[in-house]
Design an enzyme around this catalytic site. Structure first.
Site, PDB file in Angstrom:
ATOM      1  N   ASN A   1     -10.429  -2.588  -5.856  1.00 22.11           N
ATOM      2  CA  ASN A   1      -9.594  -1.663  -6.651  1.00 22.11           C
ATOM      3  C   ASN A   1     -10.089  -1.566  -8.095  1.00 22.11           C
ATOM      4  O   ASN A   1      -9.801  -0.591  -8.786  1.00 22.11           O
ATOM      5  CB  ASN A   1      -8.126  -2.133  -6.696  1.00 22.11           C
ATOM      6  CG  ASN A   1      -7.394  -2.055  -5.374  1.00 22.11           C
ATOM      7  OD1 ASN A   1      -6.446  -2.793  -5.148  1.00 22.11           O
ATOM      8  ND2 ASN A   1      -7.818  -1.159  -4.484  1.00 22.11           N
TER       9      ASN A   1
ATOM     10  N   ASP B   1       0.832  -1.202   0.000  1.00 22.15           N
ATOM     11  CA  ASP B   1       0.000   0.000   0.000  1.00 22.15           C
ATOM     12  C   ASP B   1       0.870   1.258   0.000  1.00 22.15           C
ATOM     13  O   ASP B   1       1.954   1.264   0.584  1.00 22.15           O
ATOM     14  CB  ASP B   1      -0.892  -0.027   1.255  1.00 22.15           C
ATOM     15  CG  ASP B   1      -2.013   0.993   1.169  1.00 22.15           C
ATOM     16  OD1 ASP B   1      -2.339   1.462   0.055  1.00 22.15           O
ATOM     17  OD2 ASP B   1      -2.570   1.336   2.230  1.00 22.15           O
TER      18      ASP B   1
HETATM   19  C1  FPP Z   1      -2.089   0.164  -3.260  1.00 19.94           C
HETATM   20  O1  FPP Z   1      -1.549   1.468  -3.162  1.00 19.94           O
HETATM   21  C2  FPP Z   1      -1.463  -0.489  -4.400  1.00 19.94           C
HETATM   22  C3  FPP Z   1      -2.144  -0.951  -5.462  1.00 19.94           C
HETATM   23  C4  FPP Z   1      -3.607  -0.851  -5.597  1.00 19.94           C
HETATM   24  C5  FPP Z   1      -1.410  -1.545  -6.594  1.00 19.94           C
HETATM   25  C6  FPP Z   1      -0.209  -2.345  -6.204  1.00 19.94           C
HETATM   26  C7  FPP Z   1       0.582  -2.616  -7.407  1.00 19.94           C
HETATM   27  C8  FPP Z   1       1.924  -2.665  -7.465  1.00 19.94           C
HETATM   28  C9  FPP Z   1       2.821  -2.538  -6.311  1.00 19.94           C
HETATM   29  C10 FPP Z   1       2.645  -2.824  -8.728  1.00 19.94           C
HETATM   30  C11 FPP Z   1       1.963  -3.556  -9.781  1.00 19.94           C
HETATM   31  C12 FPP Z   1       2.152  -4.986  -9.704  1.00 19.94           C
HETATM   32  C13 FPP Z   1       1.512  -5.803 -10.525  1.00 19.94           C
HETATM   33  C14 FPP Z   1       1.806  -7.240 -10.519  1.00 19.94           C
HETATM   34  C15 FPP Z   1       0.500  -5.297 -11.496  1.00 19.94           C
HETATM   35  P1  FPP Z   1      -2.495   2.669  -3.449  1.00 19.94           P
HETATM   36  O2  FPP Z   1      -2.392   3.038  -4.880  1.00 19.94           O
HETATM   37  O3  FPP Z   1      -3.859   2.379  -2.958  1.00 19.94           O
HETATM   38  O4  FPP Z   1      -1.818   3.790  -2.608  1.00 19.94           O
HETATM   39  P2  FPP Z   1      -2.532   4.901  -1.755  1.00 19.94           P
HETATM   40  O5  FPP Z   1      -3.156   4.176  -0.579  1.00 19.94           O
HETATM   41  O6  FPP Z   1      -1.396   5.753  -1.361  1.00 19.94           O
HETATM   42  O7  FPP Z   1      -3.529   5.597  -2.626  1.00 19.94           O
END
Ligand code: FPP
Length: 240
Positions: free
Chosen positions: A71, A23
């Site tokens: 998501n 996250d």
């Molecule tokens: C959560 O952070 C992260 C995600 C929804 C995506 C995670 C993806 C990766 C680390 C890389 C991609 C990997 C693959 C295999 C496709 P957030 O975006 O919700 O962060 P925030 O809470 O700061 O908004």
């Protein structure tokens, strides 16, 4: 095996299976006045670095939470960015990771993904199918409640009485060890519909770092912390 900074005790008591809620990509990018997709790009690079490190120090199973069913409701632009990352980088990255003898398994419902993306991940899974002993699970279009309901429906259709073991076999993670440690980056302290069944006896480790800045050293700190935990599995100290 790579030499690392974790002490001997932590090395002896490494978790067999680490699950990571990655996250904080969006907030990390926002602080740099960059689009969220930039955060995911950096997050993917960090994910690969951490996986290499985890296998190097001797953790055999890793599960990463890349995209939840919830998501999938995010703005199209952000989702397209994530899917484009898979289109452009996934095959090459998985080749690199799986070449270490790691079997890839995708946890989730591929029918919720664009067809070409689903095909890329299916192919990567197939290419690693001969490996065993080390595993990488990527939760993509994954929701733990949906996983449990899916398993329950399979059980109902077979009309059999289940045990905990036979039910666990019907989950996406069937046959794999349960996670010993769940790490969540990004300062939040919640489970977010991740491995609800499998993490029943997992230890939890929370980091305030946003995922793109969660270093190999931070991972080692989580290993150290895990090695000091006393896992009672519901028993008393005397029974252990
Ligand atoms: C959560 O952070 C992260 C995600 C929804 C995506 C995670 C993806 C990766 C680390 C890389 C991609 C990997 C693959 C295999 C496709 P957030 O975006 O919700 O962060 P925030 O809470 O700061 O908004």
């Amino acid at each position: 095996m790579k030499r690392n900074k974790i002490d001997g005790e932590a090395q002896k008591r490494l978790p067999r299976h680490v699950a990571i809620i990655m996250d904080g990509n969006g907030r990390w990018a926002k602080r740099r006045l960059m689009p969220r997709s930039y955060g995911h790009r950096k997050g993917m690079d960090r994910m690969i670095g951490l996986l290499e490190h985890a296998y190097d120090i001797g953790v055999p199973y890793v599960t990463v939470y890349a995209l939840s069913t919830e998501n999938l409701e995010r703005p199209k632009e952000e989702l397209d960015g994530l899917f484009d990352l898979i289109r452009t980088h996934f095959a090459e990255y998985m080749k690199k990771i799986c070449a270490r003898g790691v079997r890839l398994r995708i946890l989730g419902d591929p029918s919720l993904l664009p067809a070409d993306v689903a095909e890329i991940i299916r192919k990567a899974e197939e290419d690693s199918a001969g490996y065993e002993g080390k595993g990488l699970n990527i939760a993509l279009a994954y929701g733990s409640r949906a996983e449990i309901v899916r398993a329950a429906n399979i059980a109902v259709s077979r009309g059999k009485t289940l045990t905990e073991e036979s039910f666990a076999d019907l989950l996406y993670t069937g046959g794999l060890p349960d996670p010993d440690l769940v790490i969540r980056t990004g300062k939040e302290k919640r489970i977010s519909n991740f491995l609800l069944w499998q993490a029943a006896y997992a230890e939890f480790y929370f980091s305030d770092k946003m995922f793109p800045e969660f270093s190999d050293g931070d991972f080692d700190e989580a290993m150290e912390a895990f090695s000091k935990r006393v896992r009672r599995f519901g028993k008393t100290d005397e029974q252990l």
